[in-house]
Design a protein around this motif. Structure first.
Motif, PDB file in Angstrom:
ATOM      1  N   PRO A   1      24.020  -5.787  16.107  1.00  0.00           N
ATOM      2  CA  PRO A   1      22.797  -5.563  15.316  1.00  0.00           C
ATOM      3  C   PRO A   1      23.242  -5.331  13.479  1.00  0.00           C
ATOM      4  CG  PRO A   1      23.399  -3.619  16.457  1.00  0.00           C
ATOM      5  CD  PRO A   1      24.256  -4.745  16.918  1.00  0.00           C
ATOM      6  N   GLU A   2      24.530  -5.125  13.477  1.00  0.00           N
ATOM      7  CA  GLU A   2      25.130  -4.936  12.051  1.00  0.00           C
ATOM      8  C   GLU A   2      25.359  -6.271  11.321  1.00  0.00           C
ATOM      9  OE1 GLU A   2      26.787  -4.769  14.791  1.00  0.00           O
ATOM     10  OE2 GLU A   2      28.874  -5.136  14.753  1.00  0.00           O
ATOM     11  N   ASP A   3      25.218  -7.653  12.081  1.00  0.00           N
ATOM     12  CA  ASP A   3      25.369  -8.649  11.562  1.00  0.00           C
ATOM     13  C   ASP A   3      24.109  -9.584  11.177  1.00  0.00           C
ATOM     14  OD1 ASP A   3      28.287  -9.562  13.342  1.00  0.00           O
ATOM     15  OD2 ASP A   3      28.171  -8.348  11.813  1.00  0.00           O
ATOM     16  N   GLY A   4      24.435 -10.828  10.234  1.00  0.00           N
ATOM     17  CA  GLY A   4      23.309 -11.340   9.685  1.00  0.00           C
ATOM     18  C   GLY A   4      23.402 -12.596  10.618  1.00  0.00           C
ATOM     19  N   ILE A   5      22.364 -13.614  10.371  1.00  0.00           N
ATOM     20  CA  ILE A   5      22.204 -14.847  11.034  1.00  0.00           C
ATOM     21  C   ILE A   5      22.029 -15.796  10.460  1.00  0.00           C
ATOM     22  CG2 ILE A   5      21.035 -15.944  12.883  1.00  0.00           C
ATOM     23  CD1 ILE A   5      21.140 -13.645  14.631  1.00  0.00           C
ATOM     24  N   ILE A   6      22.654 -17.092  10.439  1.00  0.00           N
ATOM     25  CA  ILE A   6      22.152 -18.560   9.821  1.00  0.00           C
ATOM     26  C   ILE A   6      22.103 -19.112  11.016  1.00  0.00           C
ATOM     27  CG2 ILE A   6      22.508 -20.215   8.487  1.00  0.00           C
ATOM     28  CD1 ILE A   6      24.395 -18.399   6.750  1.00  0.00           C
ATOM     29  N   SER A   7      20.591 -19.911  11.402  1.00  0.00           N
ATOM     30  CA  SER A   7      20.463 -20.782  12.671  1.00  0.00           C
ATOM     31  C   SER A   7      19.725 -21.922  12.229  1.00  0.00           C
ATOM     32  CB  SER A   7      20.179 -19.881  13.694  1.00  0.00           C
ATOM     33  OG  SER A   7      20.065 -20.829  14.716  1.00  0.00           O
ATOM     34  N   GLU A   8      19.982 -22.926  12.882  1.00  0.00           N
ATOM     35  CA  GLU A   8      19.413 -24.155  12.538  1.00  0.00           C
ATOM     36  C   GLU A   8      17.633 -23.996  12.586  1.00  0.00           C
ATOM     37  OE1 GLU A   8      20.300 -27.846  14.735  1.00  0.00           O
ATOM     38  OE2 GLU A   8      18.891 -29.036  13.146  1.00  0.00           O
ATOM     39  N   GLU A   9      17.254 -23.561  13.668  1.00  0.00           N
ATOM     40  CA  GLU A   9      15.898 -23.432  13.960  1.00  0.00           C
ATOM     41  C   GLU A   9      15.139 -22.362  13.165  1.00  0.00           C
ATOM     42  OE1 GLU A   9      16.951 -26.360  15.969  1.00  0.00           O
ATOM     43  OE2 GLU A   9      14.904 -26.052  15.338  1.00  0.00           O
ATOM     44  N   CYS A  10      15.742 -21.098  13.121  1.00  0.00           N
ATOM     45  CA  CYS A  10      14.985 -20.047  12.717  1.00  0.00           C
ATOM     46  C   CYS A  10      15.492 -19.629  11.339  1.00  0.00           C
ATOM     47  CB  CYS A  10      15.205 -18.611  13.563  1.00  0.00           C
ATOM     48  SG  CYS A  10      16.735 -17.903  13.274  1.00  0.00           S
ATOM     49  N   GLY A  11      16.526 -20.405  10.721  1.00  0.00           N
ATOM     50  CA  GLY A  11      16.707 -20.110   9.303  1.00  0.00           C
ATOM     51  C   GLY A  11      17.867 -18.973   9.129  1.00  0.00           C
ATOM     52  N   ALA A  12      17.737 -18.417   7.864  1.00  0.00           N
ATOM     53  CA  ALA A  12      18.885 -17.372   7.813  1.00  0.00           C
ATOM     54  C   ALA A  12      18.058 -16.029   7.645  1.00  0.00           C
ATOM     55  CB  ALA A  12      19.374 -17.657   6.316  1.00  0.00           C
ATOM     56  N   SER A  13      19.017 -14.914   8.032  1.00  0.00           N
ATOM     57  CA  SER A  13      18.454 -13.634   7.710  1.00  0.00           C
ATOM     58  C   SER A  13      19.510 -12.848   7.770  1.00  0.00           C
ATOM     59  CB  SER A  13      17.454 -13.145   9.112  1.00  0.00           C
ATOM     60  OG  SER A  13      18.400 -13.131  10.327  1.00  0.00           O
ATOM     61  N   GLU A  14      19.454 -11.718   6.648  1.00  0.00           N
ATOM     62  CA  GLU A  14      20.368 -10.596   6.207  1.00  0.00           C
ATOM     63  C   GLU A  14      21.616 -11.368   5.996  1.00  0.00           C
ATOM     64  OE1 GLU A  14      19.113  -6.968   8.925  1.00  0.00           O
ATOM     65  OE2 GLU A  14      19.403  -8.842  10.169  1.00  0.00           O
ATOM     66  N   THR A  15      21.721 -12.545   5.086  1.00  0.00           N
ATOM     67  CA  THR A  15      22.987 -12.999   5.042  1.00  0.00           C
ATOM     68  C   THR A  15      23.665 -12.370   3.725  1.00  0.00           C
ATOM     69  OG1 THR A  15      21.704 -14.392   3.355  1.00  0.00           O
ATOM     70  CG2 THR A  15      22.133 -15.312   5.717  1.00  0.00           C
ATOM     71  N   GLN A  16      23.344 -11.310   3.267  1.00  0.00           N
ATOM     72  CA  GLN A  16      24.103 -10.177   2.477  1.00  0.00           C
ATOM     73  C   GLN A  16      25.458  -9.685   3.232  1.00  0.00           C
ATOM     74  OE1 GLN A  16      21.043  -9.711   3.744  1.00  0.00           O
ATOM     75  NE2 GLN A  16      21.029  -7.353   3.902  1.00  0.00           N
ATOM     76  N   LYS A  17      25.020  -9.712   4.658  1.00  0.00           N
ATOM     77  CA  LYS A  17      26.010  -8.774   5.464  1.00  0.00           C
ATOM     78  C   LYS A  17      27.311  -8.986   5.435  1.00  0.00           C
ATOM     79  CE  LYS A  17      22.272  -6.172   8.092  1.00  0.00           C
ATOM     80  NZ  LYS A  17      21.723  -5.864   9.523  1.00  0.00           N
ATOM     81  N   GLU A  18      28.391  -8.184   5.728  1.00  0.00           N
ATOM     82  CA  GLU A  18      29.730  -8.610   5.848  1.00  0.00           C
ATOM     83  C   GLU A  18      29.702  -9.730   6.901  1.00  0.00           C
ATOM     84  OE1 GLU A  18      33.245  -6.046   4.829  1.00  0.00           O
ATOM     85  OE2 GLU A  18      33.177  -6.313   7.117  1.00  0.00           O
ATOM     86  N   GLY A  19      29.193  -9.596   8.236  1.00  0.00           N
ATOM     87  CA  GLY A  19      29.300 -10.552   9.194  1.00  0.00           C
ATOM     88  C   GLY A  19      28.173 -11.285   9.226  1.00  0.00           C
ATOM     89  N   ILE A  20      28.602 -12.628   9.652  1.00  0.00           N
ATOM     90  CA  ILE A  20      27.221 -13.605   9.665  1.00  0.00           C
ATOM     91  C   ILE A  20      27.593 -14.419  10.789  1.00  0.00           C
ATOM     92  CG2 ILE A  20      25.762 -15.373   8.664  1.00  0.00           C
ATOM     93  CD1 ILE A  20      26.337 -13.869   5.988  1.00  0.00           C
ATOM     94  N   TRP A  21      26.575 -14.871  11.806  1.00  0.00           N
ATOM     95  CA  TRP A  21      26.713 -15.800  12.861  1.00  0.00           C
ATOM     96  C   TRP A  21      26.111 -16.998  12.185  1.00  0.00           C
ATOM     97  CZ3 TRP A  21      29.683 -14.606  17.291  1.00  0.00           C
ATOM     98  CH2 TRP A  21      29.832 -13.289  17.379  1.00  0.00           C
ATOM     99  N   ILE A  22      26.895 -18.126  12.430  1.00  0.00           N
ATOM    100  CA  ILE A  22      26.353 -19.451  12.162  1.00  0.00           C
ATOM    101  C   ILE A  22      26.138 -20.437  13.293  1.00  0.00           C
ATOM    102  CG2 ILE A  22      26.674 -21.425  10.564  1.00  0.00           C
ATOM    103  CD1 ILE A  22      28.631 -19.717   8.895  1.00  0.00           C
ATOM    104  N   ILE A  23      24.880 -20.698  13.616  1.00  0.00           N
ATOM    105  CA  ILE A  23      24.695 -21.122  14.843  1.00  0.00           C
ATOM    106  C   ILE A  23      23.866 -22.475  14.963  1.00  0.00           C
ATOM    107  CG2 ILE A  23      23.011 -20.678  17.127  1.00  0.00           C
ATOM    108  CD1 ILE A  23      23.315 -17.607  16.010  1.00  0.00           C
TER     109      ILE A  23
END
Ligand code: LIP
Length: 270
Positions: free
Chosen positions: A65-87
């Motif tokens: 829950p502490e990480d942000g996400i960048i994904s093709e379908e839903c876009g990006a969320s919380e990308t200011q966070k230190e850990g980000i998943w790129i999907i």
């Protein structure tokens, strides 16, 4: 928890989630349930993309829950966070929509702007390509290495075209095709990069591709000893990418008139 331990844990999580998403894609394909959500010129959005992405994101939000996400379908969320998943929940979408068995799930974990762990999973061949930064690259747990090919005329390179390739892309590919043994267009950047990592391909390049197509595969290729460059693609999340066996990279960059100094793109929107 140390940084490297966290990366290892996230790699394991990515492997588990990629396999689960791969099962969904295979089941959808087995049932012939290829629902098309939308069509664009030269592209398609499938319900399978969304089903795979929903599973991946729900699991990652639950476990990280502490990480942000960048994904093709839903876009990006919380990308200011230190850990980000790129999907990319389904790379090779058009292939998948035609029943062409060349597609994969791509999941990367990035910390403070550097990809630390990457997984590219091909559910059809049951091949899971993985890498940790500074930890080497693997396919189903076996070490993999980029090709030893060091002459363009003996090289088989993959190229990619998103929508209609620009004249620039076509000119570059024409020049490349005159110099290499063969060019191939597979429809999956992530698998192209995984194949560069294991030596099935000697290189890959594409000038208008997205960060989610590249994040895991570029780490895997680099950890396998390939040289990989990424540069800004002129639009949000778009990039250019060239990755090749170490003995080929300079010649390939020269043919493409690409200056490695330009390779200053990051895993951000621009
Ligand atoms: C695909 C890339 C491929 C590119 C296609 C498409 P998708 O990603 O992997 O290299 O040429 O146009 O962008 O859309 O299947 O996730």
């Amino acid at each position: 928890m140390t940084d490297s331990r966290k990366a290892q844990d996230n790699l394991q999580l990515a492997e588990t989630v990629a396999r689960e998403a791969g099962k969904i894609l295979l089941e959808t394909r087995r049932q012939g349930d290829i629902k098309v959500d939308s069509r664009e010129l030269h592209d398609v959005k499938l319900a399978a993309d969304k089903a795979s992405e929903d599973l991946i994101i729900n699991k990652l939000r639950e476990e990280r829950p502490e990480d942000g996400i960048i994904s093709e379908e839903c876009g990006a969320s919380e990308t200011q966070k230190e850990g980000i998943w790129i999907i990319d929940p389904l790379d090779g979408t058009v292939n998948f929509s035609h029943g062409h068995p060349h597609f994969c799930v791509s999941i990367a974990w990035c910390r403070r702007g550097e990809v630390q762990a990457g997984v590219v999973y091909d559910p059809v061949r049951e091949e899971l390509f993985s890498a940790l930064r500074d930890g080497g690259a693997y396919c189903n747990g076996e070490p993999i290495d980029a090709a030893a090919t060091n002459r363009l005329e003996q090289a088989m390179l993959a190229v990619g075209f998103g929508n209609l390739p620009g004249q620039e892309s076509l000119r570059q590919m024409e020049k490349l095709s005159e110099r290499v043994q063969k060019l191939r267009i597979s429809g999956s950047a992530a698998l192209d990069l995984a194949y560069v990592a294991c030596g099935r391909l000697d290189g890959y390049c594409e000038t208008r591709i997205f960060v989610w197509d590249l994040a895991a595969g570029l780490l895997i290729a680099r950890e396998a000893g390939a040289i990989g460059y990424m540069w800004p693609g002129g639009k949000p999340w778009r990039r250019g990418c060239l990755a090749a066996a170490p003995g080929l990279i300079d010649a390939a960059a020269q043919v493409l008139q690409f200056d490695p100094q330009q390779a200053n793109a990051e895993w951000t929107i621009n």
